[in-house]
Design an enzyme around this catalytic site. Sequence first.
Site, short mmCIF file in Angstrom:
data_model
loop_
_atom_site.label_atom_id
_atom_site.label_comp_id
_atom_site.label_asym_id
_atom_site.label_seq_id
_atom_site.Cartn_x
_atom_site.Cartn_y
_atom_site.Cartn_z
N GLU A 184 57.46 46.52 57.88
CA GLU A 184 58.24 47.44 57.04
C GLU A 184 59.37 46.73 56.30
OE1 GLU A 184 57.99 51.78 59.23
OE2 GLU A 184 59.58 50.42 59.84
N GLU A 392 50.77 52.08 61.19
CA GLU A 392 51.47 53.12 61.94
C GLU A 392 51.25 54.46 61.25
OE1 GLU A 392 55.64 52.52 62.70
OE2 GLU A 392 55.37 50.37 63.05
#
Length: 505
Positions: A184, A392
């Site tokens: 991320e 995710e």
Amino acid sequence: MELILPLLTIFLLFFALSGRCSDKNDFPEGFIFGSATSAYQWEGAFDEDGRKPSVWDTFLHTRNLSNGDITSDGYHKYKEDVKLMVETGLDAFRFSISWSRLIPNGRDPVNPKGLQFYKNFIRELVSHGIEPHVTLFHYDHPQYLEDEYGGWINRRIIQDFTAYADVCFREFGHHVKFWTTINEANIFTIGGYNDGITPPGRCSSLGRNCSSGNSSTEPYIVGHNLLLAHASASRLYNQKYKDMQGGSVGFSLFSLGFTPSTSSKDDNIAVQRAKDFYFGWMLKPLIFGDYPDEMKRTVGSRLPVFSKEESEQVKGSSDFVGIIHYLAASVTSIKIKPSISGNPDFYSDMGVSMTFLGNFSAFEYAVAPWAMESVLEYIKQSYGNPPIYILENGTPMKQESQLQQKDTPRIEYLHAYIDATLKSIRNGSDTRGYFVWSFMDLYELVKGYEFSFGLYSVNFSDPHRTRSPKLSAHWYSAFLKGNTTFLGSQGIMQMQSNFSSSASS
């Protein structure tokens, strides 16, 4: 712990799966289903066997906040957890390596006990037929490097990160074929250097309680260094290990599904601006070698410039793109104005107002599978349809809720997004895997232990950190094993009859 489906689960499966993909066999051959954790959130053992503090340890300890000192105790319970993965039917498991456990000071020497732990864990996974997907950096660089030269705001970290990656490739690469360098990258940068709400807690916005930082420049400097560190590690792998090990190296982003708040031209333009800042910031250099024109125009001299050599190194350096996706947001155009401090920051540069769908203040995510489809379609259309792994996806529920074990909202959410993934593949997206966040309850980086995403619950008041399956674990297992294809109404009625007979006997 056997995954025997209770009658309630069977009813849920029937209704949840009605009219949708029935099991994993609807997906292309080779598609990977898994689940995920990260080192700081799952391992615990924060000061054992030579591990030294990461920036997360320092950030939470100095603020007296709940922390991951013990969390799910995966460091001691990994063998038990691998058994649960096998029972669930996972193809793959995504986890991260703690840089400060493997190389406590951020560079030599290697910690032999940390090295042995990861070797043992990876061996345990592989011996049970589970593919390890490894993330090298999940927000948790060693505090030593932060103290020494400022961590990611200093280009010196590129060399140290590459050396750390070299150790991982050399020691684990015979079994690990999927590497994600940075987790991320966009949200790590915004949270840690624009907002100051995550480590290392740097910002210059008023009301943010940061002791140092510059929200006008540091997010872009850190983003730049993350890209260069990734490119350096990827080049090392290709030159030194790829022919021998045959693996791939990717880079991951947090993604939002954007929709205009009105049909106005300004709001539609704002959606594209949001995509440039959230996606293009990292993806355009990785695919095309430079930042989006909109960012260069707006951020100006505060946005670092790639040299010709750096541009060539970054371009094409990611074998796949990892997507982390949870949320949808409506976007409204706003006049670009400085942040409350009087200086520009990431949000004023982007020039949009975002409203998350669902009751975000209560941490309740909207079930909006169109958002996943829109993200995958946008990347396909705008960035050359690279291979994608959804690393995710999941939804939180309050930890103390009595409904945690019967987490039907999570089942609804997961199935809707798995279905959206299949639709995207059928529409041409080169999406190759899907990982549920998270495999079990653990320390959540924003909400601590107040909310959890786990398929398995963890009793954090029990010193043994007992695990037990939630309804979503039963559901995901049935989906992965193809146990749902027989669930017609007659089958359910027969099972209900059998259940009633056994209960009355």
